[in-house]
Design a protein around this motif. Structure first.
Motif, PDB file in Angstrom:
ATOM      1  N   GLU A   1      35.720  34.419  36.309  1.00 36.58           N
ATOM      2  CA  GLU A   1      36.122  33.073  36.763  1.00 36.58           C
ATOM      3  C   GLU A   1      37.343  33.169  37.684  1.00 36.58           C
ATOM      4  OE1 GLU A   1      36.854  30.328  33.589  1.00 36.58           O
ATOM      5  OE2 GLU A   1      37.255  28.690  35.000  1.00 36.58           O
ATOM      6  N   LYS A   2      38.320  33.968  37.237  1.00 37.24           N
ATOM      7  CA  LYS A   2      39.557  34.101  38.030  1.00 37.24           C
ATOM      8  C   LYS A   2      39.296  34.860  39.336  1.00 37.24           C
ATOM      9  CE  LYS A   2      43.907  33.910  38.890  1.00 37.24           C
ATOM     10  NZ  LYS A   2      44.484  32.705  39.425  1.00 37.24           N
ATOM     11  N   MET A   3      38.447  35.881  39.289  1.00 37.31           N
ATOM     12  CA  MET A   3      38.154  36.655  40.504  1.00 37.31           C
ATOM     13  C   MET A   3      37.471  35.772  41.555  1.00 37.31           C
ATOM     14  SD  MET A   3      37.115  40.333  38.855  1.00 37.31           S
ATOM     15  CE  MET A   3      36.540  41.195  40.294  1.00 37.31           C
ATOM     16  N   VAL A   4      36.548  34.934  41.116  1.00 38.22           N
ATOM     17  CA  VAL A   4      35.846  34.042  42.055  1.00 38.22           C
ATOM     18  C   VAL A   4      36.856  33.092  42.704  1.00 38.22           C
ATOM     19  CG1 VAL A   4      34.160  32.163  42.204  1.00 38.22           C
ATOM     20  CG2 VAL A   4      33.617  34.233  40.896  1.00 38.22           C
ATOM     21  N   LYS A   5      37.743  32.503  41.866  1.00 32.25           N
ATOM     22  CA  LYS A   5      38.746  31.558  42.392  1.00 32.25           C
ATOM     23  C   LYS A   5      39.719  32.242  43.352  1.00 32.25           C
ATOM     24  CE  LYS A   5      38.973  28.159  38.693  1.00 32.25           C
ATOM     25  NZ  LYS A   5      39.481  28.039  37.329  1.00 32.25           N
ATOM     26  N   SER A   6      39.929  33.549  43.164  1.00 36.51           N
ATOM     27  CA  SER A   6      40.946  34.272  43.945  1.00 36.51           C
ATOM     28  C   SER A   6      40.365  35.020  45.134  1.00 36.51           C
ATOM     29  CB  SER A   6      41.680  35.265  43.039  1.00 36.51           C
ATOM     30  OG  SER A   6      42.180  34.615  41.915  1.00 36.51           O
ATOM     31  N   ASN A   7      39.140  34.651  45.546  1.00 38.52           N
ATOM     32  CA  ASN A   7      38.527  35.249  46.746  1.00 38.52           C
ATOM     33  C   ASN A   7      38.124  36.711  46.598  1.00 38.52           C
ATOM     34  OD1 ASN A   7      38.466  32.943  48.427  1.00 38.52           O
ATOM     35  ND2 ASN A   7      40.686  33.148  48.677  1.00 38.52           N
TER      36      ASN A   7
ATOM     37  N   LYS B   1      47.228  40.331  46.174  1.00 39.18           N
ATOM     38  CA  LYS B   1      48.333  40.537  47.133  1.00 39.18           C
ATOM     39  C   LYS B   1      48.471  42.011  47.529  1.00 39.18           C
ATOM     40  CE  LYS B   1      51.308  36.779  45.738  1.00 39.18           C
ATOM     41  NZ  LYS B   1      52.018  36.510  44.512  1.00 39.18           N
ATOM     42  N   SER B   2      48.262  42.923  46.568  1.00 39.35           N
ATOM     43  CA  SER B   2      48.536  44.340  46.834  1.00 39.35           C
ATOM     44  C   SER B   2      47.364  45.097  47.436  1.00 39.35           C
ATOM     45  CB  SER B   2      48.963  45.030  45.531  1.00 39.35           C
ATOM     46  OG  SER B   2      50.245  44.583  45.190  1.00 39.35           O
ATOM     47  N   LEU B   3      46.161  44.519  47.379  1.00 42.20           N
ATOM     48  CA  LEU B   3      44.991  45.232  47.921  1.00 42.20           C
ATOM     49  C   LEU B   3      44.894  45.057  49.432  1.00 42.20           C
ATOM     50  CD1 LEU B   3      42.174  44.320  45.368  1.00 42.20           C
ATOM     51  CD2 LEU B   3      42.861  46.650  45.985  1.00 42.20           C
ATOM     52  N   MET B   4      44.343  46.039  50.098  1.00 42.08           N
ATOM     53  CA  MET B   4      43.984  45.856  51.515  1.00 42.08           C
ATOM     54  C   MET B   4      42.753  44.957  51.585  1.00 42.08           C
ATOM     55  SD  MET B   4      41.953  49.361  52.522  1.00 42.08           S
ATOM     56  CE  MET B   4      43.362  50.417  52.502  1.00 42.08           C
ATOM     57  N   GLY B   5      42.496  44.365  52.747  1.00 41.67           N
ATOM     58  CA  GLY B   5      41.273  43.585  52.898  1.00 41.67           C
ATOM     59  C   GLY B   5      40.073  44.469  52.580  1.00 41.67           C
ATOM     60  N   GLY B   6      39.161  43.962  51.752  1.00 39.53           N
ATOM     61  CA  GLY B   6      37.992  44.766  51.371  1.00 39.53           C
ATOM     62  C   GLY B   6      38.262  45.731  50.237  1.00 39.53           C
ATOM     63  N   GLY B   7      39.541  45.802  49.787  1.00 39.07           N
ATOM     64  CA  GLY B   7      39.888  46.711  48.673  1.00 39.07           C
ATOM     65  C   GLY B   7      39.161  46.313  47.389  1.00 39.07           C
ATOM     66  N   ILE B   8      39.028  47.267  46.490  1.00 39.41           N
ATOM     67  CA  ILE B   8      38.202  47.063  45.297  1.00 39.41           C
ATOM     68  C   ILE B   8      39.074  46.814  44.060  1.00 39.41           C
ATOM     69  CG2 ILE B   8      36.331  48.020  43.885  1.00 39.41           C
ATOM     70  CD1 ILE B   8      35.394  48.256  46.650  1.00 39.41           C
ATOM     71  N   LEU B   9      38.707  45.785  43.309  1.00 39.48           N
ATOM     72  CA  LEU B   9      39.337  45.537  42.002  1.00 39.48           C
ATOM     73  C   LEU B   9      38.317  45.842  40.923  1.00 39.48           C
ATOM     74  CD1 LEU B   9      41.572  44.353  40.157  1.00 39.48           C
ATOM     75  CD2 LEU B   9      40.517  42.109  40.501  1.00 39.48           C
ATOM     76  N   LEU B  10      38.725  46.658  39.936  1.00 41.58           N
ATOM     77  CA  LEU B  10      37.852  46.955  38.801  1.00 41.58           C
ATOM     78  C   LEU B  10      38.579  46.587  37.514  1.00 41.58           C
ATOM     79  CD1 LEU B  10      35.538  49.974  38.227  1.00 41.58           C
ATOM     80  CD2 LEU B  10      37.065  49.238  36.391  1.00 41.58           C
TER      81      LEU B  10
ATOM     82  N   TYR C   1      34.750  38.979  46.110  1.00 36.51           N
ATOM     83  CA  TYR C   1      33.322  38.796  46.415  1.00 36.51           C
ATOM     84  C   TYR C   1      32.548  40.029  45.966  1.00 36.51           C
ATOM     85  CZ  TYR C   1      35.142  34.998  49.244  1.00 36.51           C
ATOM     86  OH  TYR C   1      35.783  33.863  49.650  1.00 36.51           O
ATOM     87  N   GLN C   2      31.241  39.961  46.111  1.00 38.85           N
ATOM     88  CA  GLN C   2      30.346  41.080  45.746  1.00 38.85           C
ATOM     89  C   GLN C   2      30.588  41.473  44.284  1.00 38.85           C
ATOM     90  OE1 GLN C   2      28.120  42.342  48.150  1.00 38.85           O
ATOM     91  NE2 GLN C   2      28.929  40.665  49.372  1.00 38.85           N
TER      92      GLN C   2
ATOM     93  N   PHE D   1      33.129  46.822  29.068  1.00 37.56           N
ATOM     94  CA  PHE D   1      32.392  46.315  30.230  1.00 37.56           C
ATOM     95  C   PHE D   1      33.205  46.541  31.506  1.00 37.56           C
ATOM     96  CE2 PHE D   1      31.171  43.381  26.717  1.00 37.56           C
ATOM     97  CZ  PHE D   1      29.829  43.754  26.625  1.00 37.56           C
ATOM     98  N   PHE D   2      32.490  46.670  32.604  1.00 34.67           N
ATOM     99  CA  PHE D   2      33.118  46.762  33.925  1.00 34.67           C
ATOM    100  C   PHE D   2      32.883  45.457  34.671  1.00 34.67           C
ATOM    101  CE2 PHE D   2      33.522  51.455  34.506  1.00 34.67           C
ATOM    102  CZ  PHE D   2      32.804  51.882  33.407  1.00 34.67           C
ATOM    103  N   VAL D   3      33.916  44.981  35.370  1.00 36.09           N
ATOM    104  CA  VAL D   3      33.731  43.909  36.363  1.00 36.09           C
ATOM    105  C   VAL D   3      34.342  44.448  37.655  1.00 36.09           C
ATOM    106  CG1 VAL D   3      34.139  41.510  36.987  1.00 36.09           C
ATOM    107  CG2 VAL D   3      34.056  42.159  34.557  1.00 36.09           C
ATOM    108  N   VAL D   4      33.561  44.444  38.732  1.00 35.41           N
ATOM    109  CA  VAL D   4      34.026  45.016  39.994  1.00 35.41           C
ATOM    110  C   VAL D   4      33.855  43.983  41.107  1.00 35.41           C
ATOM    111  CG1 VAL D   4      33.839  46.994  41.555  1.00 35.41           C
ATOM    112  CG2 VAL D   4      33.082  47.225  39.191  1.00 35.41           C
ATOM    113  N   GLY D   5      34.847  43.851  41.990  1.00 37.30           N
ATOM    114  CA  GLY D   5      34.730  42.928  43.128  1.00 37.30           C
ATOM    115  C   GLY D   5      35.551  43.433  44.298  1.00 37.30           C
ATOM    116  N   ARG D   6      35.282  42.843  45.476  1.00 41.80           N
ATOM    117  CA  ARG D   6      36.001  43.251  46.691  1.00 41.80           C
ATOM    118  C   ARG D   6      36.869  42.108  47.199  1.00 41.80           C
ATOM    119  NH1 ARG D   6      32.271  47.475  49.776  1.00 41.80           N
ATOM    120  NH2 ARG D   6      31.011  48.047  47.988  1.00 41.80           N
ATOM    121  N   LYS D   7      38.079  42.413  47.645  1.00 42.29           N
ATOM    122  CA  LYS D   7      38.972  41.389  48.197  1.00 42.29           C
ATOM    123  C   LYS D   7      38.415  40.889  49.531  1.00 42.29           C
ATOM    124  CE  LYS D   7      43.539  40.844  50.310  1.00 42.29           C
ATOM    125  NZ  LYS D   7      44.936  41.256  50.301  1.00 42.29           N
TER     126      LYS D   7
END
Ligand SMILES: C[S@@+](CC[C@H](N)C(=O)[O-])C[C@H]1O[C@@H](n2cnc3c(N)ncnc32)[C@H](O)[C@@H]1O
Length: 258
Positions: free
Chosen positions: A207-213, A184-193, A215-216, A246-252
């Motif tokens: 698993e949760k990141m994939v379900k929550s859209n 909710k708080s990220l801009m489109g394309g924003g990065i979650l680490l 990507y990458q 460990f790091f897990v990184v994805g883009r909104k």
């Protein structure tokens, strides 16, 4: 570049013995090799050396961001230089960015984020425990970075106040509980680490990141292996930090509406 009153200086007696000191003209700095009158350093060049009352030599360095991390007081486990460097690059932190982190812990990562987003960016730092944030606030004030950080005592699972932030970093035990708030708080394309120490946590986070859209998605760890620097006998050191987390990184991503 000259040393001025109020500057931070990294004073070193050897490769291992070094101290980050703020130059205050009425103060004396004590070491195992005698003391240094800080007023004597004002006007000297960074990189120069001095000899003190006990005949010991000290070099005077201009601190780089990594030097400040060693001066953080701990009330929690903290993130160290090698992982911080990776975080800064992986989430694209630079001047002007707005970034949320949870939890604050002792403020080690907070200090690095603040140093890179300033002067126009901002760090929003959440922690569920007030006593941890107290230590972090002190650290951030000591490093003169308080103007770039908003501290908030809150369970991050209850959501963040900010919208359209560039990046969110989660260093807490149950990041999957916070991934919807992060989206909710990220801009489109924003990065979650997400930074977590076990494979089970990595699995649950992905698993949760994939379900929550998100990507990458990438997952990895960073290992630093130091070498000895004795000329003629250069080889890997025998003791090293074998693992941190460990790091897990994805883009909104914003999927097409059907
Ligand atoms: C390992 S520490 C973070 C260290 C920090 N990154 C640093 O470099 O100093 C983890 C922090 O997460 C906080 N925490 C745990 N669960 C949380 C939650 N649901 N919401 C906010 N903070 C949380 C803890 O209180 C603790 O201070």
């Amino acid at each position: 570049m000259k040393i001025n009153e109020g500057d931070f200086v990294l004073i070193s007696a050897s490769a291992e013995k070094k101290w980050l000191v703020k130059i205050e003209k009425n103060k004396e700095f004590h070491t195992h090799k005698g003391s240094i009158l800080l007023k004597d350093l004002i006007g000297l060049d960074f990189g120069s050396s001095i000899v003190n009352n006990k005949g010991a030599t000290f070099f005077l360095w201009k601190p780089i961001p990594a030097d400040y991390i060693d001066s953080i007081s701990h009330s929690t486990q903290i993130i160290y230089q090698t992982d911080i460097a990776q975080i800064i690059f992986s989430v694209g932190i630079c001047s002007g960015k707005r970034v949320i982190e949870a939890g604050t812990g002792s403020g080690s990562l907070t200090s690095a984020l603040a140093r890179y987003v300033k002067p126009d960016g901002r760090v929003y730092s959440y922690d569920i425990k007030e006593e941890h944030q107290k230590v972090a606030r002190k650290n951030i004030e000591k490093l003169e970075l308080a103007d770039f950080v908003d501290f908030k005592v809150r369970d991050a699972a209850k959501g963040f106040d900010e919208e359209d932030v560039d990046a969110i970093i989660l260093d807490l035990p149950t990041p999957w509980e916070i991934i919807d708030s992060a989206y909710k708080s990220l801009m489109g394309g924003g990065i979650l680490l997400v930074f977590v120490p076990t494979y089970t946590q990595v699995d649950q986070a992905i698993e949760k990141m994939v379900k929550s859209n998100f990507y990458q998605i990438e997952a990895f760890e960073v290992i630093r292996r130091d070498l000895t620097t004795k000329i003629g006998a250069i080889r890997p050191v025998t003791r090293m930090v074998g693992f941190t987390a460990f790091f897990v990184v994805g883009r909104k991503g914003i999927p097409v509406k059907k």
